[in-house]
Design a protein around this motif. Sequence first.
Motif, PDB file in Angstrom:
ATOM      1  N   HIS A  85      -6.948   8.340 -15.656  1.00 36.22           N
ATOM      2  CA  HIS A  85      -7.274   7.049 -15.290  1.00 36.22           C
ATOM      3  C   HIS A  85      -7.120   5.944 -14.297  1.00 36.22           C
ATOM      4  CE1 HIS A  85     -10.600   8.719 -17.962  1.00 36.22           C
ATOM      5  NE2 HIS A  85      -9.468   8.818 -18.554  1.00 36.22           N
ATOM      6  N   ALA A  87      -7.306   4.989 -11.347  1.00 34.34           N
ATOM      7  CA  ALA A  87      -7.994   6.768 -10.450  1.00 34.34           C
ATOM      8  C   ALA A  87      -8.475   5.732 -10.011  1.00 34.34           C
ATOM      9  CB  ALA A  87      -9.053   7.496 -11.934  1.00 34.34           C
ATOM     10  N   ARG A 136     -12.849  14.608  -9.180  1.00 37.98           N
ATOM     11  CA  ARG A 136     -13.216  13.072 -10.553  1.00 37.98           C
ATOM     12  C   ARG A 136     -14.814  12.820  -9.925  1.00 37.98           C
ATOM     13  NH1 ARG A 136     -10.734   9.702 -14.509  1.00 37.98           N
ATOM     14  NH2 ARG A 136     -11.943   7.918 -14.113  1.00 37.98           N
ATOM     15  N   THR A 137     -14.741  12.451  -9.059  1.00 41.84           N
ATOM     16  CA  THR A 137     -16.100  11.735  -8.195  1.00 41.84           C
ATOM     17  C   THR A 137     -16.889  12.187  -8.285  1.00 41.84           C
ATOM     18  OG1 THR A 137     -14.570   9.986  -6.610  1.00 41.84           O
ATOM     19  CG2 THR A 137     -16.894   9.816  -6.637  1.00 41.84           C
ATOM     20  N   GLU A 140     -18.212  13.260 -11.516  1.00 43.93           N
ATOM     21  CA  GLU A 140     -19.099  12.164 -12.381  1.00 43.93           C
ATOM     22  C   GLU A 140     -20.724  12.053 -12.112  1.00 43.93           C
ATOM     23  OE1 GLU A 140     -16.492   8.615 -12.829  1.00 43.93           O
ATOM     24  OE2 GLU A 140     -15.471   9.459 -14.135  1.00 43.93           O
ATOM     25  N   GLN A 141     -20.357  12.440 -10.893  1.00 44.80           N
ATOM     26  CA  GLN A 141     -21.575  12.476  -9.790  1.00 44.80           C
ATOM     27  C   GLN A 141     -22.841  13.005 -10.422  1.00 44.80           C
ATOM     28  OE1 GLN A 141     -22.748  10.118  -6.429  1.00 44.80           O
ATOM     29  NE2 GLN A 141     -22.046   9.016  -7.836  1.00 44.80           N
ATOM     30  N   SER A 143     -22.726  14.455 -13.329  1.00 45.65           N
ATOM     31  CA  SER A 143     -22.839  14.296 -14.408  1.00 45.65           C
ATOM     32  C   SER A 143     -24.033  13.395 -14.730  1.00 45.65           C
ATOM     33  CB  SER A 143     -22.012  14.133 -15.342  1.00 45.65           C
ATOM     34  OG  SER A 143     -21.478  12.398 -15.631  1.00 45.65           O
ATOM     35  N   ILE A 144     -24.047  12.031 -13.970  1.00 46.20           N
ATOM     36  CA  ILE A 144     -24.771  11.510 -13.743  1.00 46.20           C
ATOM     37  C   ILE A 144     -26.364  11.728 -13.510  1.00 46.20           C
ATOM     38  CG2 ILE A 144     -24.375   9.781 -12.036  1.00 46.20           C
ATOM     39  CD1 ILE A 144     -25.339   7.929 -15.417  1.00 46.20           C
ATOM     40  N   ARG A 145     -26.259  12.566 -11.865  1.00 47.43           N
ATOM     41  CA  ARG A 145     -27.120  12.878 -11.881  1.00 47.43           C
ATOM     42  C   ARG A 145     -28.207  13.926 -12.733  1.00 47.43           C
ATOM     43  NH1 ARG A 145     -28.931  10.909  -7.200  1.00 47.43           N
ATOM     44  NH2 ARG A 145     -27.477   9.935  -6.464  1.00 47.43           N
TER      45      ARG A 145
ATOM     46  N   SER B  29     -17.332   6.874 -11.851  1.00 48.49           N
ATOM     47  CA  SER B  29     -18.719   7.150 -10.286  1.00 48.49           C
ATOM     48  C   SER B  29     -19.920   8.105 -11.017  1.00 48.49           C
ATOM     49  CB  SER B  29     -17.190   8.368  -9.961  1.00 48.49           C
ATOM     50  OG  SER B  29     -16.828   7.993  -8.654  1.00 48.49           O
ATOM     51  N   HIS B  30     -20.111   6.882 -12.159  1.00 53.13           N
ATOM     52  CA  HIS B  30     -21.557   7.394 -13.234  1.00 53.13           C
ATOM     53  C   HIS B  30     -22.213   6.413 -12.508  1.00 53.13           C
ATOM     54  CE1 HIS B  30     -18.301   8.679 -15.941  1.00 53.13           C
ATOM     55  NE2 HIS B  30     -19.577   9.982 -15.757  1.00 53.13           N
ATOM     56  N   PHE B  32     -25.297   4.998  -9.109  1.00 52.45           N
ATOM     57  CA  PHE B  32     -26.455   5.432  -8.316  1.00 52.45           C
ATOM     58  C   PHE B  32     -25.530   4.105  -7.018  1.00 52.45           C
ATOM     59  CE2 PHE B  32     -28.710   7.613 -11.973  1.00 52.45           C
ATOM     60  CZ  PHE B  32     -28.035   8.846 -10.991  1.00 52.45           C
ATOM     61  N   HIS B 113     -26.798  10.920 -20.904  1.00 54.42           N
ATOM     62  CA  HIS B 113     -25.722  11.366 -20.079  1.00 54.42           C
ATOM     63  C   HIS B 113     -24.711  11.609 -21.218  1.00 54.42           C
ATOM     64  CE1 HIS B 113     -22.276  10.455 -17.731  1.00 54.42           C
ATOM     65  NE2 HIS B 113     -22.220  11.239 -17.873  1.00 54.42           N
ATOM     66  N   GLU B 116     -25.300  14.557 -23.564  1.00 51.44           N
ATOM     67  CA  GLU B 116     -24.408  15.887 -23.140  1.00 51.44           C
ATOM     68  C   GLU B 116     -22.291  15.670 -23.323  1.00 51.44           C
ATOM     69  OE1 GLU B 116     -24.755  16.140 -18.793  1.00 51.44           O
ATOM     70  OE2 GLU B 116     -23.020  16.703 -18.382  1.00 51.44           O
TER      71      GLU B 116
END
Lengths: 594, 269
Positions: A85, A87, A136-137, A140-141, A143-145, B29-30, B32, B113, B116
């Motif tokens: 992390h 990061a 990683r980015t 994460e993108q 997973s959030i989407r 990066s979680h 928008f 999230h 998950e």
Amino acid sequence: MPGGPAGGGPAAWPATGAGAATSGAATFAGAWAKAVSGTSYLPMTQAQLEALLCRLAQDLAAALLAEPFDLRAGQRVGAELVAAHIASAEGLGRTVEVVQLRLVRDLGLVADDVEDRMARLLAAVATGYARALRDRTLDEQESIRRAAMTARAEAERALRASEARFRHQATHDPLTGLPNRALFTERLAAAVNTPGRAADRVGLCFLDLDRFKRINDSYGHQVGDALLTMVADRFRRALDGHLVARLGGDAFVVLIENTGGTRDVIAVAEAALAAVHEPALVAGHEVAVTASVGLVERQVAGTSPGELMRAADCTMHWAKSAGGDCWELYDAERHHRQLARQALSAAIPAALERGEFFLDYQPLASLRDGRLIGVEALVRWRHPQLGVLRPDSFIDLAEETGLIVPLGGWVLAEACRAAGTWSASGGAAPFVSVNLAVRQVHRPGLVQEVRTLLRHTGLPPERLQLEITESTMMSTAEEPVRALRVLADLGVRIAIDDFGTGYCNLAYLRDLPVTELKVAGEFVAGLRTPEARADERILASLVSLAHALDLTVTAEGVETAGQAERLRAIGCDAGQGWHFGRPEPADRILARLS
Amino acid sequence: MGRPNWAPDEIDIERPSVARMYDYYLGGSHNFAVDRAAAQAMVAAVPEAPLMAQANRAFLRRAVQFLVDAGVRQFLDIGSGIPTVGNVHEIAQRAAPDARVVYVDVDPVAVAHSREILAGNDGATIVQEDLRHPERIVDHPDVRRLIDFDRPVAVLIVAVLHFVPDDDRPAELLRTLRDALAPDSWLVLSQASADGRGDDERAEAEAVYRRTDNPLWIRSRSELTALFDGFELVEPGVVWVPQWRPESPESAEEAERSAFIGGVGRLGG
């Protein structure tokens, strides 16, 4: 494998030894930790961070000196930083800076081409770091989407579930859980309007509990509601396979699709009536329940949901009128007659206003000398479409609807007005006899109404006769008796119409200020045949009874001279009927008189 | 407006979410573009915003570690947000594998999230609920499944109370939670404070958060202390979060820059 540095100098730890190198690594790690702290959130203690960086520093040192030079070691360190992390862009920048400035010095590293090697090592660290950070980015993108999509799908599902719940609430009756009017209307429309179903037949069974209001009133609404719920459950069980809906109140309706004829709807009606009949124990009360059922069954083609509902509803009322606890099947002819009667009844007020009513008069003649002693006023309706209507086609309607009060009032007033103008040449002018309906007699203000009429028309009271029926006096109310007594005291004649055919309580003859009995025509009709002795005896007895009470007797329906002669022989005072003259306008009767 | 009242809330990711903004501050990066834009506006107004978030996160880590060391095995984290790095269950279950953690958040994306992330973890779960309905949280079957209210529970309300204005009666909400807890339970609170800051900075920060569903409600140290009513604060009380049991003296330097105050309290027996 990237090419090693030119010359490829041998790797060498400084002469100070391994212990010094370790403490140098720790010093370096402390500086490194300080450099990266705050660049991103680091989920560890300061000690954990320094231990990690110390290990990585030693990896870097080893890589710097390794022969052959291995770029992968640098990349691994970059990836490990991201995994821990550390990061962020700043994290990388400060790492490059602190490694460049301090690694060789703090760890006392010695190599020929150390600057070259350092540049390539840092490039490898940056590459490994950027690659890992990018992965990683992206992860994460993604997973959030995915979470956003899941949340949306969840919200959609919740929306659909609440829509379904809402639709259920909107289409069902909350008390009984049965479909409500809205759902029923929808399903009926589908049954009737769906293309390709024109040849099908469809039926409705309209159910209304009998005297339900009385249950509500005597046991309370909770018991009423419990009863409705119970009846609904019974319908559900007994009429399984058909759509049973509660229309509101105590009215239910069953949709019977694809019927083969009226027997199918009759079967449903009988099942429903039987279900209602089962003894009901509601909240500790034994309640007897019955229902009235209206049935309609016909081909889909040419009908509409609204028409079916109206037909079933109206038929249910026939069952109610028949006393309830039964079914009736729709009959178009009966319905049309009913509609015509309703239309006629609805037209009465306007007809009164437009002056479509008029009076004819029928003579009442003395049986002693044939002299005209009075006339009975008979109302007619000059209907713009139907022509002149006799009272038997509209008086019942007027009585049902209460319109008899204004209509009867008009008749009374018109009769008094007309009679007031009749002058007698020679004898006394005839009295006018007017029928009073029950409602008119029971209405307060009758005395005042008559008084005013007499004053305005100048008609002497003794020239007005009011005809009431026996049933008028059936109620025990004192007010009508008092009113009639006042009228009689004024001098107005009171006659009992159709005497001997209704509820015949002779007691009222004692209490009422009656002056005359009008004997129903059916007794007189019997006089036509010589062998009808019974009728003659009844008449004779009535006459002697009347005379004993100081009453006069008029016989109605006198059609022949023979009947008139027999009545005269019995002692009857007066006669009315075709033999003495049909109803006609007053001027013609008066013309004959003069 | 046009939505009937029986319909559940829509998912609007066109609006910045405070949970995803917080993730951005922490370097995640979680989030928008809309969240990043709002977070960047916040950083422009308050340049230390990322540091504040990190300091707060570090406070959470130290507080959970402290509670695990004190023997607590049940955690109720209300307003948990995006389950980014340094989650309560990571910290607690690393130290005590039998620890049970229930996360609660109102943001449906954060909840999805979390679900998950937590799939397969029998000792942790997430419940979608609002801190403003503490009775629903306490009675929620998923909460009851993992948490035994007859035994001590640590309730964590970290970096959340500044989204609960006084009109929502935070003291009553906390009282409801407190009444559900067994003796020796714990309460961890932290929130943004403007103590020692200029009005401009405060106004700008508030303006940024008015773009979200959760406007800011700044509190002073004494106000936050009052919210520990019924709990006995452990040392050092309500302080700037870096000052709460720091791991090294240096890490507590310039603690007021964190702008977060927090503390840990224990429910008496």
